[in-house]
Write a protein that holds these residues in place. Structure first.
Motif, PDB file in Angstrom:
ATOM      1  N   ASP A 190      34.575  48.419  -2.080  1.00  0.00           N
ATOM      2  CA  ASP A 190      35.909  48.369  -1.483  1.00  0.00           C
ATOM      3  C   ASP A 190      36.084  49.516  -0.485  1.00  0.00           C
ATOM      4  OD1 ASP A 190      36.702  46.139  -2.937  1.00  0.00           O
ATOM      5  OD2 ASP A 190      37.623  47.314  -4.541  1.00  0.00           O
ATOM      6  N   LEU A 191      35.667  50.707  -0.871  1.00  0.00           N
ATOM      7  CA  LEU A 191      35.788  51.867   0.018  1.00  0.00           C
ATOM      8  C   LEU A 191      34.878  51.719   1.236  1.00  0.00           C
ATOM      9  CD1 LEU A 191      35.932  54.635  -2.722  1.00  0.00           C
ATOM     10  CD2 LEU A 191      37.820  53.912  -1.254  1.00  0.00           C
ATOM     11  N   ALA A 192      33.684  51.219   1.026  1.00  0.00           N
ATOM     12  CA  ALA A 192      32.785  50.989   2.152  1.00  0.00           C
ATOM     13  C   ALA A 192      33.390  49.988   3.129  1.00  0.00           C
ATOM     14  CB  ALA A 192      31.432  50.493   1.648  1.00  0.00           C
ATOM     15  N   TYR A 193      34.092  48.996   2.593  1.00  0.00           N
ATOM     16  CA  TYR A 193      34.707  47.985   3.454  1.00  0.00           C
ATOM     17  C   TYR A 193      35.897  48.547   4.219  1.00  0.00           C
ATOM     18  CZ  TYR A 193      31.868  44.351   1.170  1.00  0.00           C
ATOM     19  OH  TYR A 193      30.840  43.566   0.707  1.00  0.00           O
ATOM     20  N   VAL A 194      36.616  49.509   3.634  1.00  0.00           N
ATOM     21  CA  VAL A 194      37.645  50.209   4.404  1.00  0.00           C
ATOM     22  C   VAL A 194      36.990  50.937   5.582  1.00  0.00           C
ATOM     23  CG1 VAL A 194      39.355  52.074   4.385  1.00  0.00           C
ATOM     24  CG2 VAL A 194      39.234  50.490   2.459  1.00  0.00           C
ATOM     25  N   ALA A 195      35.864  51.593   5.305  1.00  0.00           N
ATOM     26  CA  ALA A 195      35.184  52.380   6.343  1.00  0.00           C
ATOM     27  C   ALA A 195      34.739  51.523   7.521  1.00  0.00           C
ATOM     28  CB  ALA A 195      33.989  53.110   5.745  1.00  0.00           C
ATOM     29  N   CYS A 196      34.342  50.289   7.272  1.00  0.00           N
ATOM     30  CA  CYS A 196      33.844  49.458   8.372  1.00  0.00           C
ATOM     31  C   CYS A 196      34.875  48.456   8.871  1.00  0.00           C
ATOM     32  CB  CYS A 196      32.550  48.748   7.979  1.00  0.00           C
ATOM     33  SG  CYS A 196      32.743  47.441   6.756  1.00  0.00           S
ATOM     34  N   GLY A 197      36.100  48.523   8.345  1.00  0.00           N
ATOM     35  CA  GLY A 197      37.175  47.684   8.853  1.00  0.00           C
ATOM     36  C   GLY A 197      37.262  46.294   8.273  1.00  0.00           C
ATOM     37  N   ARG A 198      36.497  45.990   7.241  1.00  0.00           N
ATOM     38  CA  ARG A 198      36.602  44.659   6.632  1.00  0.00           C
ATOM     39  C   ARG A 198      37.903  44.503   5.866  1.00  0.00           C
ATOM     40  NH1 ARG A 198      30.342  44.149   4.394  1.00  0.00           N
ATOM     41  NH2 ARG A 198      29.390  44.021   6.485  1.00  0.00           N
ATOM     42  N   VAL A 199      38.388  45.598   5.287  1.00  0.00           N
ATOM     43  CA  VAL A 199      39.743  45.666   4.753  1.00  0.00           C
ATOM     44  C   VAL A 199      40.413  46.883   5.376  1.00  0.00           C
ATOM     45  CG1 VAL A 199      39.256  44.452   2.598  1.00  0.00           C
ATOM     46  CG2 VAL A 199      39.031  46.931   2.688  1.00  0.00           C
ATOM     47  N   ASP A 200      41.738  46.861   5.404  1.00  0.00           N
ATOM     48  CA  ASP A 200      42.470  47.919   6.099  1.00  0.00           C
ATOM     49  C   ASP A 200      42.830  49.088   5.203  1.00  0.00           C
ATOM     50  OD1 ASP A 200      42.732  46.453   8.658  1.00  0.00           O
ATOM     51  OD2 ASP A 200      43.912  45.064   7.427  1.00  0.00           O
ATOM     52  N   GLY A 201      42.905  48.863   3.894  1.00  0.00           N
ATOM     53  CA  GLY A 201      43.258  49.949   2.987  1.00  0.00           C
ATOM     54  C   GLY A 201      42.893  49.609   1.546  1.00  0.00           C
ATOM     55  N   PHE A 202      42.952  50.612   0.700  1.00  0.00           N
ATOM     56  CA  PHE A 202      42.559  50.468  -0.714  1.00  0.00           C
ATOM     57  C   PHE A 202      43.368  51.442  -1.547  1.00  0.00           C
ATOM     58  CE2 PHE A 202      39.922  52.218  -4.184  1.00  0.00           C
ATOM     59  CZ  PHE A 202      39.655  51.069  -4.925  1.00  0.00           C
ATOM     60  N   TRP A 203      43.744  51.013  -2.757  1.00  0.00           N
ATOM     61  CA  TRP A 203      44.337  51.949  -3.719  1.00  0.00           C
ATOM     62  C   TRP A 203      43.910  51.546  -5.129  1.00  0.00           C
ATOM     63  CZ3 TRP A 203      46.662  47.361  -3.072  1.00  0.00           C
ATOM     64  CH2 TRP A 203      47.436  46.831  -4.104  1.00  0.00           C
ATOM     65  N   GLU A 204      43.779  52.546  -5.986  1.00  0.00           N
ATOM     66  CA  GLU A 204      43.449  52.271  -7.391  1.00  0.00           C
ATOM     67  C   GLU A 204      43.727  53.508  -8.233  1.00  0.00           C
ATOM     68  OE1 GLU A 204      39.988  50.317 -10.269  1.00  0.00           O
ATOM     69  OE2 GLU A 204      39.711  50.322  -8.094  1.00  0.00           O
ATOM     70  N   PHE A 205      44.008  53.252  -9.510  1.00  0.00           N
ATOM     71  CA  PHE A 205      44.241  54.284 -10.506  1.00  0.00           C
ATOM     72  C   PHE A 205      42.976  54.544 -11.328  1.00  0.00           C
ATOM     73  CE2 PHE A 205      48.348  52.435  -9.752  1.00  0.00           C
ATOM     74  CZ  PHE A 205      49.334  53.333 -10.155  1.00  0.00           C
ATOM     75  N   ASN A 206      42.865  55.756 -11.854  1.00  0.00           N
ATOM     76  CA  ASN A 206      42.023  56.035 -13.013  1.00  0.00           C
ATOM     77  C   ASN A 206      40.538  55.744 -12.810  1.00  0.00           C
ATOM     78  OD1 ASN A 206      41.955  57.049 -15.636  1.00  0.00           O
ATOM     79  ND2 ASN A 206      42.096  55.019 -16.576  1.00  0.00           N
ATOM     80  N   LEU A 207      40.022  56.081 -11.641  1.00  0.00           N
ATOM     81  CA  LEU A 207      38.598  55.894 -11.383  1.00  0.00           C
ATOM     82  C   LEU A 207      37.816  57.148 -11.763  1.00  0.00           C
ATOM     83  CD1 LEU A 207      38.974  54.106  -7.955  1.00  0.00           C
ATOM     84  CD2 LEU A 207      38.049  53.080 -10.034  1.00  0.00           C
ATOM     85  N   LYS A 208      36.498  57.038 -11.764  1.00  0.00           N
ATOM     86  CA  LYS A 208      35.621  58.161 -12.095  1.00  0.00           C
ATOM     87  C   LYS A 208      35.027  58.750 -10.809  1.00  0.00           C
ATOM     88  CE  LYS A 208      36.109  57.578 -16.528  1.00  0.00           C
ATOM     89  NZ  LYS A 208      36.909  58.556 -17.316  1.00  0.00           N
ATOM     90  N   PRO A 209      34.572  59.998 -10.853  1.00  0.00           N
ATOM     91  CA  PRO A 209      34.010  60.612  -9.637  1.00  0.00           C
ATOM     92  C   PRO A 209      32.892  59.791  -9.010  1.00  0.00           C
ATOM     93  CG  PRO A 209      34.340  62.281 -11.321  1.00  0.00           C
ATOM     94  CD  PRO A 209      34.617  60.953 -11.972  1.00  0.00           C
TER      95      PRO A 209
END
Length: 266
Positions: A190-209
């Motif tokens: 999901d984050l990689a897709y934000v970086a390349c413009g496939r999605v415009d944004g991302f949010w999530e709770f409670n992830l790990k490093p």
């Protein structure tokens, strides 16, 4: 290309080789339960060992923080943050959304990052100050200016449901004010897709490093913004993250500030 980024790519490809091996041998995979809706497979363990073996071939003194084997101390200030198979549940169901995530942190700063999709053979990478790339091509976040017409990605609560009502409040706002929401099951991708413009944004709770470290650097190097829900860079500790292009980020942060109570924004 920085030598440590080269090592990260080599390590990701080694893990990808393991993953592709098991893609064709699902009947041979053993699976353990770490917790509710939280699985680990033989593939996770072997992919992680392939990454660590590659790192140790070059640097025996580096620290390592890996999802399955935990922390390994070292005398060097350099630390590797590893998720050998982000999206294990997807992998076990043969749902094609999973990836290897490797980040390199030095004295508290993320310096190099790789997210590798072995199924699609897509290697997202970045080094601090040197831009972000998909395979050999430079990538940038999207130009979407507002939530209207934006496509967002997220991750639903799946084992800790204590904040589900708060999550749903934000989801309702985003769902009714955007072009759509996608929940594919791999935060790294999901984050990689934000970086390349496939999605415009991302949010999530409670992830790990290890879920987000690589993606954070890749997005920044692609021109995007990332913070936790309090607007700081404490995301590796809190596990809460907002990521988007600069124009959209402010609107997303406003939604989070209105729907997430202060005690969950720490």
């Amino acid at each position: 290309m920085h030598p440590l980024l080269n090592i990260a790519k080599e390590a990701a490809e080694a893990a990808g080789h393991v993953i592709r091996h098991y893609q064709e041998r699902f009947d041979q995979i053993t699976v353990e339960h770490k917790g509710r809706n939280d699985y680990v497979s033989q593939c996770d363990f072997e992919a992680e060992q392939a990454i660590i073996k590659t790192i140790r071939k070059y640097h025996k003194d580096h620290k390592i923080l890996a999802e399955e084997s935990g922390a390994q101390n070292g005398t060097s200030p350099i630390e590797w943050i590893i998720d050998p198979l982000d999206g294990t549940t997807n992998f076990l169901h043969q749902f094609p959304q999973y990836a290897v995530s490797i980040a390199v942190r030095e004295k508290g700063k993320l310096m190099h990052a790789v997210i590798y999709d072995p199924r699609a053979e897509e290697m997202f990478s970045a080094s601090r100050g040197s831009g972000a790339y998909l395979n050999n091509y430079r990538i940038r976040v999207s130009e979407q200016k507002t939530l209207n017409n934006a496509l967002l990605a997220t991750g639903f609560p799946y084992h800790d449901f204590s904040y589900v009502d708060t999550y749903l409040a934000g989801l309702k706002v985003f769902m009714t004010s955007t072009a759509g929401i996608r929940r594919a099951g791999s935060a790294a991708l999901d984050l990689a897709y934000v970086a390349c413009g496939r999605v415009d944004g991302f949010w999530e709770f409670n992830l790990k490093p290890w879920d987000i470290a690589a993606g954070i650097l890749i997005i920044k190097e692609a021109g995007g913004f990332t913070t936790d829900f309090a607007g700081s860079e404490n995301y590796l500790e809190s596990g809460n993250i907002i990521a988007a292009n600069p124009k959209l980020f402010k609107e997303m942060a406003q939604v989070i500030s209105k729907t997430v109570p202060p005690e969950l924004r720490k």
